[in-house]
Design an enzyme around this catalytic site. Structure first.
Site, PDB file in Angstrom:
ATOM      1  N   ASN A  42       1.977  -1.654  -0.920  1.00 11.00           N
ATOM      2  CA  ASN A  42       1.426  -2.718  -1.760  1.00 11.00           C
ATOM      3  C   ASN A  42       2.569  -3.530  -2.374  1.00 11.00           C
ATOM      4  OD1 ASN A  42       1.893  -0.323  -3.266  1.00 11.00           O
ATOM      5  ND2 ASN A  42       0.535  -0.966  -4.905  1.00 11.00           N
ATOM      6  N   ILE A  43       2.314  -4.821  -2.524  1.00 10.60           N
ATOM      7  CA  ILE A  43       3.314  -5.738  -3.074  1.00 10.60           C
ATOM      8  C   ILE A  43       2.613  -6.552  -4.170  1.00 10.60           C
ATOM      9  CG2 ILE A  43       4.972  -7.571  -2.570  1.00 10.60           C
ATOM     10  CD1 ILE A  43       4.728  -6.708   0.444  1.00 10.60           C
ATOM     11  N   GLU A  44       2.997  -6.300  -5.408  1.00 12.98           N
ATOM     12  CA  GLU A  44       2.360  -6.982  -6.534  1.00 12.98           C
ATOM     13  C   GLU A  44       3.139  -8.225  -6.945  1.00 12.98           C
ATOM     14  OE1 GLU A  44       1.833  -3.918  -9.498  1.00 12.98           O
ATOM     15  OE2 GLU A  44       0.265  -2.952  -8.299  1.00 12.98           O
ATOM     16  N   CYS A  53      -2.449  -5.514  -0.753  1.00 12.27           N
ATOM     17  CA  CYS A  53      -2.560  -4.056  -0.608  1.00 12.27           C
ATOM     18  C   CYS A  53      -1.713  -3.576   0.578  1.00 12.27           C
ATOM     19  CB  CYS A  53      -4.005  -3.652  -0.356  1.00 12.27           C
ATOM     20  SG  CYS A  53      -5.123  -3.939  -1.730  1.00 12.27           S
ATOM     21  N   GLU A  55      -2.584  -1.721   3.053  1.00 12.71           N
ATOM     22  CA  GLU A  55      -3.295  -1.805   4.332  1.00 12.71           C
ATOM     23  C   GLU A  55      -3.139  -3.194   4.953  1.00 12.71           C
ATOM     24  OE1 GLU A  55      -4.320  -0.699   1.413  1.00 12.71           O
ATOM     25  OE2 GLU A  55      -6.234   0.345   1.567  1.00 12.71           O
ATOM     26  N   CYS A  86      -9.808  -0.869  -0.394  1.00 12.41           N
ATOM     27  CA  CYS A  86     -10.674  -1.716  -1.222  1.00 12.41           C
ATOM     28  C   CYS A  86     -11.574  -2.567  -0.311  1.00 12.41           C
ATOM     29  CB  CYS A  86      -9.827  -2.611  -2.131  1.00 12.41           C
ATOM     30  SG  CYS A  86      -9.036  -3.991  -1.279  1.00 12.41           S
ATOM     31  N   CYS A  89      -9.794  -5.172   1.888  1.00 15.06           N
ATOM     32  CA  CYS A  89      -9.085  -4.566   3.028  1.00 15.06           C
ATOM     33  C   CYS A  89     -10.072  -4.099   4.105  1.00 15.06           C
ATOM     34  CB  CYS A  89      -8.211  -3.410   2.559  1.00 15.06           C
ATOM     35  SG  CYS A  89      -6.734  -3.969   1.697  1.00 15.06           S
TER      36      CYS A  89
HETATM   37  N1  THU Z   1      -3.997  -0.952  -3.593  1.00 12.55           N
HETATM   38  C1  THU Z   1      -3.652  -0.798  -2.281  1.00 12.55           C
HETATM   39  O1  THU Z   1      -2.531  -1.124  -1.886  1.00 12.55           O
HETATM   40  N2  THU Z   1      -4.578  -0.290  -1.431  1.00 12.55           N
HETATM   41  C2  THU Z   1      -5.807   0.168  -1.792  1.00 12.55           C
HETATM   42  O2  THU Z   1      -6.567   0.621  -0.961  1.00 12.55           O
HETATM   43  C3  THU Z   1      -6.208   0.122  -3.203  1.00 12.55           C
HETATM   44  C4  THU Z   1      -5.317  -0.635  -4.119  1.00 12.55           C
HETATM   45  C5  THU Z   1      -2.985  -1.446  -4.539  1.00 12.55           C
HETATM   46  C6  THU Z   1      -3.229  -2.823  -5.093  1.00 12.55           C
HETATM   47  C7  THU Z   1      -2.471  -2.752  -6.407  1.00 12.55           C
HETATM   48  O3  THU Z   1      -1.105  -3.068  -6.162  1.00 12.55           O
HETATM   49  C8  THU Z   1      -2.542  -1.284  -6.814  1.00 12.55           C
HETATM   50  O4  THU Z   1      -2.922  -0.578  -5.647  1.00 12.55           O
HETATM   51  C9  THU Z   1      -3.535  -1.006  -7.918  1.00 12.55           C
HETATM   52  O5  THU Z   1      -4.784  -1.505  -7.631  1.00 12.55           O
END
Ligand code: THU
Length: 131
Positions: A42-44, A53, A55, A86, A89
């Site tokens: 994941n990259i925020e 996310c 995925e 989620c 995704c």
């Molecule tokens: N996130 C994912 O990368 N994949 C998921 O299936 C659920 C959520 C990440 C998004 C965000 O950076 C962090 O998890 C919290 O929601």
């Protein structure tokens, strides 16, 4: 790659997560029909909504390298629950597994896992057949 190797690869990818806001690291390992594996984390973003996310990071890497037939994906989260993809995704992955046969392996912070098909996670999908 064995199932255990795919899971291990997803867990390893949590180290690459860019998650200074949530602190919730996620790693993914996506296997395509020719056996190739693409990884993601994941990259925020400081403005939150552009966050991607793990995925979708892995899926974008696969498609941009010419691999559009997804077979299995392992997703490793940082919480006590299995890290199921989620809703966004699920929809995104369904584009590259239109029959829903993609096996989704959801892993918790302790390495325990469960698997389901994408069709089970996203029944009655909106896809290209719907347009
Ligand atoms: N996130 C994912 O990368 N994949 C998921 O299936 C659920 C959520 C990440 C998004 C965000 O950076 C962090 O998890 C919290 O929601």
């Amino acid at each position: 790659m064995t199932e255990q190797e795919l899971i291990f690869t997803a867990v390893s990818m949590k180290r690459r997560a860019w998650c200074p806001y949530s602190g919730f690291a996620v790693g993914a390992a996506l296997e395509c029909s020719d056996g190739s594996v693409f990884t993601g984390c994941n990259i925020e973003s400081a403005s939150f909504s552009p966050t991607i996310c793990a995925e979708r990071t892995a899926a974008a890497k696969a498609v941009s390298e010419g691999h559009t037939d997804f077979v299995r994906i392992a997703v490793a989260g940082s919480g006590p629950d299995y890290c199921w993809p989620c809703g966004v995704c699920r929809q995104f992955l369904s584009e590259f597994s239109p029959d829903g046969s993609l096996e989704v392996i959801a892993v918790d912070k302790n390495g325990r896992w469960e698997s389901m098909t994408l069709a089970q996670l996203l029944p009655r999908t909106f896809g290209k057949h719907s347009l």
